[in-house]
Design a protein around this motif. Sequence first.
Motif, PDB file in Angstrom:
ATOM      1  N   ASP A 510       0.838  -1.186   0.000  1.00  0.00           N
ATOM      2  CA  ASP A 510       0.000   0.000   0.000  1.00  0.00           C
ATOM      3  C   ASP A 510       0.882   1.248   0.000  1.00  0.00           C
ATOM      4  O   ASP A 510       2.117   1.170  -0.078  1.00  0.00           O
ATOM      5  N   ARG A 547      -2.027  -8.985   6.268  1.00  0.00           N
ATOM      6  CA  ARG A 547      -1.373  -7.689   6.107  1.00  0.00           C
ATOM      7  C   ARG A 547      -0.431  -7.460   7.265  1.00  0.00           C
ATOM      8  O   ARG A 547      -0.812  -7.562   8.443  1.00  0.00           O
ATOM      9  N   LEU A 574      -4.455  -4.418  -4.599  1.00  0.00           N
ATOM     10  CA  LEU A 574      -5.048  -3.472  -3.657  1.00  0.00           C
ATOM     11  C   LEU A 574      -5.650  -2.287  -4.405  1.00  0.00           C
ATOM     12  O   LEU A 574      -5.068  -1.811  -5.388  1.00  0.00           O
ATOM     13  N   SER A 576      -7.257   1.830  -4.030  1.00  0.00           N
ATOM     14  CA  SER A 576      -6.696   3.040  -3.420  1.00  0.00           C
ATOM     15  C   SER A 576      -7.026   3.170  -1.938  1.00  0.00           C
ATOM     16  O   SER A 576      -6.351   3.894  -1.212  1.00  0.00           O
ATOM     17  N   GLY A 578      -6.966   0.517   0.019  1.00  0.00           N
ATOM     18  CA  GLY A 578      -6.275  -0.583   0.672  1.00  0.00           C
ATOM     19  C   GLY A 578      -7.067  -1.867   0.751  1.00  0.00           C
ATOM     20  O   GLY A 578      -6.634  -2.818   1.401  1.00  0.00           O
ATOM     21  N   PRO A 615     -11.024  -3.007   3.684  1.00  0.00           N
ATOM     22  CA  PRO A 615      -9.653  -2.568   3.995  1.00  0.00           C
ATOM     23  C   PRO A 615      -9.120  -3.098   5.321  1.00  0.00           C
ATOM     24  O   PRO A 615      -7.904  -3.225   5.487  1.00  0.00           O
TER      25      PRO A 615
END
Length: 886
Positions: A510, A547, A574, A576, A578, A615
């Motif tokens: 990210d 993550r 991913l 924008s 996340g 996200p």
Amino acid sequence: MSAALARLQVESRVGPHLVALIVGDQHMFGIVPCKRVLLPAAAVAGVAAALTFLSGERHPPAPAPVATNAQGTAMLGRLPAAFVPNLGQWEHPARFVTRIGAMTVFLEQKGWTFTLVERTAKKEKENETAARGVAVRMTFAGASAPELAAEEQLPGRHNYFLGNDPSKWRSDVPLYRAVRYREVNAGVDVCAREHDGHFEYDLVLQPSAEIDPVEIAVEGIARMHLDDEGALVLDTQLGPVRMPAPMSWEEGPSGEKSPVTCRYVLRGDDRFGFEVIGRRPGWALVVDPGLVWSTFLGGTGPDQAFALALDAQGAATVAGSTATADFPTTPGAFDTSYNGGVPFGGDAYVTRLSPTGSSLVYSTFLGGTGDDRGYALALDAQGAATVAGYTESANFPTTAGAFDTSFNGVNDAFVTQLSPTGSILVYSTFLGGASGDSASALALDAQGAATVVGNTASANFPTTTGAFDTSFNGVNDGFVTQLSPTGSSLVYSTFLGGASGDSAAALALDAQGAATVAGGTTSTDFPTTPGAFDTSYNGTGDAFVTRLSPTGSSLVYSTFLGGTSGDYASALALDSQGAATVAGLVASTDFPTTTGAFYTSYNGLNDAFVTQLSPTGSILVYSTFLGGTGSDFASALALDAQGAATVAGTTRSTGFPTTPGAFNTTGDAFSNNAFVTRLSPTGSSLVYSTFLGGASSDRAFALALDAQGAATVVGETASTNFPTTPGAFDTTYNGGGLSDAFVTRLDMLPTGVAAFGRSSPGCTGPLAISVNSMPRIGNASFAVTCGNAPPNSGLGILDLGGSPLATPFPFLGIEVWVGVTPWFLHLFAVSNADGAASVGLPLPGDPNLIGGNLYAQFIWFGPTAPPPCPPLGLSASNALAITIQP
């Protein structure tokens, strides 16, 4: 001036009991069957009568040997098609003869006749098979006597010793890939060839030539009509013969391309022609089946392309594996000599193609005397390629000062950065311990530091103090490792896994540099986090999505993803915000799906899947199966500017879902097919889905999207007829009976939609215009979409007009490609936080709209700063030509 090309295919769809009427014996196709059954004389006479009617002369062909079982028929269908010159071995006016699948084609002076025979189960006598035949003749109406010239001679020769008259015997007869009819009309050639298992003819127009006079007369059919995909359908006594709708573009004097619209036009009950909308004077016309460009890549041994990245100009850099000493390399590249390796392994390679796929920018081997494979690839801002993979070579090339210059065990991972020209190694390092290690995915952060993931069986795999997990956990673990930008040290390195088997297969970073990893695990104790979507192991193997923090010291979230059988994630991207979208393989009928997703029911032996997580990894945004009744596997995934997922992979399902107007909607039940599929941003429907391949096995391993949303796909093919495009780097299969790599770019636009012009870029680069479905009458949900626009903008316009502009109109720093006559319309557009917009154009179910044309372009206002935002605050997409389909 470049020549123009109109590519058209003929498909036979006349049922499962077809055999072809063959002139001569089956040796002309390169095989001699163990058992042959002759068609009864009555059947042969019936087809001969049809030929007599069509040709005006009686030249009865010889009886046809046929395959006696499904396996034999499949074998015949996979043989490379060859055009064989008639040197007198056959008493027939045909100048060349070929068999393609269940069709035999006789190329005559002013056209061709193709013949089909239907074998039925009726038996009047023992060992007798009833049959019906049909022959269809297509001739160039009004043509003079064109010269026929064979092109692209193939390996091998044929011998014909037919009958007892030696004067009619012919030996050492050559074989050809194509035959050209020269000057059928003024400035127009016709090239006959086989393509993707179908008979195909290319109309080749010089820039000054006109397409309107080109007319083809058809005999031997009941009727002729256009279907709802714009295809020309010839109805015969045995069923329909289909010519898919053409796609088209223009080529300028310097090779630049601009798509235009082309369609079939019926000119009476027995003839048809072609119509092109908005063609420019002095430009060559190309009518194509949907590929932007496509090329083989390889030598005479096995070659595979496993990884891909695109630069800002759209040039593709590819990495993979080759066991071919004659793999194409370029002067000045780092290593132009093959280094060795074992069969079906060999060297890694890195190859950069030009943006049009027509030439190599650079190409180099990368490896030592063991087995080396490039599995992952990324480009930095300067275009330097960083490659990661697997090596068994103790002498794999490394560089002074790199993190590890010594081979560690059975096999090591490696990470290598090449200069932007591919001429030197910037750095190159081993990465591993005393057992087996392999890198499977790689990403670069803003500083150029490489993060790699893979799997390791080494308890002493290098880790760093403070990393999430510095202890080896089981049979094999995943790993996540970040190197410094110079490759000289580890920023962080951690194991990732539980007490059983774990493998990290996919990776994305990210904006903060945090790594999101996906793969597969058989560990019930694989590490998960509270609040994640699924913290319990489900079956014989689960996918996972994890993550890490930017420093690799902790888990942000970690979740299982699967059902009660084996599931595996192989690709990840991913958006924008996340949110992670993952794809892979599922064997669980109870794999989690979401209400409203494209397909919520398990389909076959195993399915592909596409799943988007929130996200925080806590819920599923959408989750869908993707597949048919056979075996399906998604190996690559990318997100476009609208957040729509495009996936590529391999299917053995003839029922794999495709979309109307896609490049190829027919698969092969006998071998693997590559596929490319785009889902809507919500995962609720397919925007575009196509098979990609030829008559043998084809597999897609990686894909990337350019700024316009076109998909570049790489993989391996064993198909001699894998679809390629004129002018591509290599249009000839090289791999013998093994495999070639392929690199293919698809525009991802359905029938009836073609892009032209160019974007006037905004703050973050070119704007991409597309559609959400095929423009058919009655399509109430049809919409034109845009990506990469200014985020959260209320100042956007979709311009619609009734004509295209051959030369753009300059306006305050942008180029306008849509004309204001005979009509023009502004529609307001609003972009979301991702810079994506969609403007609905519901199409009424009025048949009078069929064939109508409109032209579309987005224009956006603001911002004016910071650079590279346009100083006057205006940006624009390229344009679309849209033809309403039945």
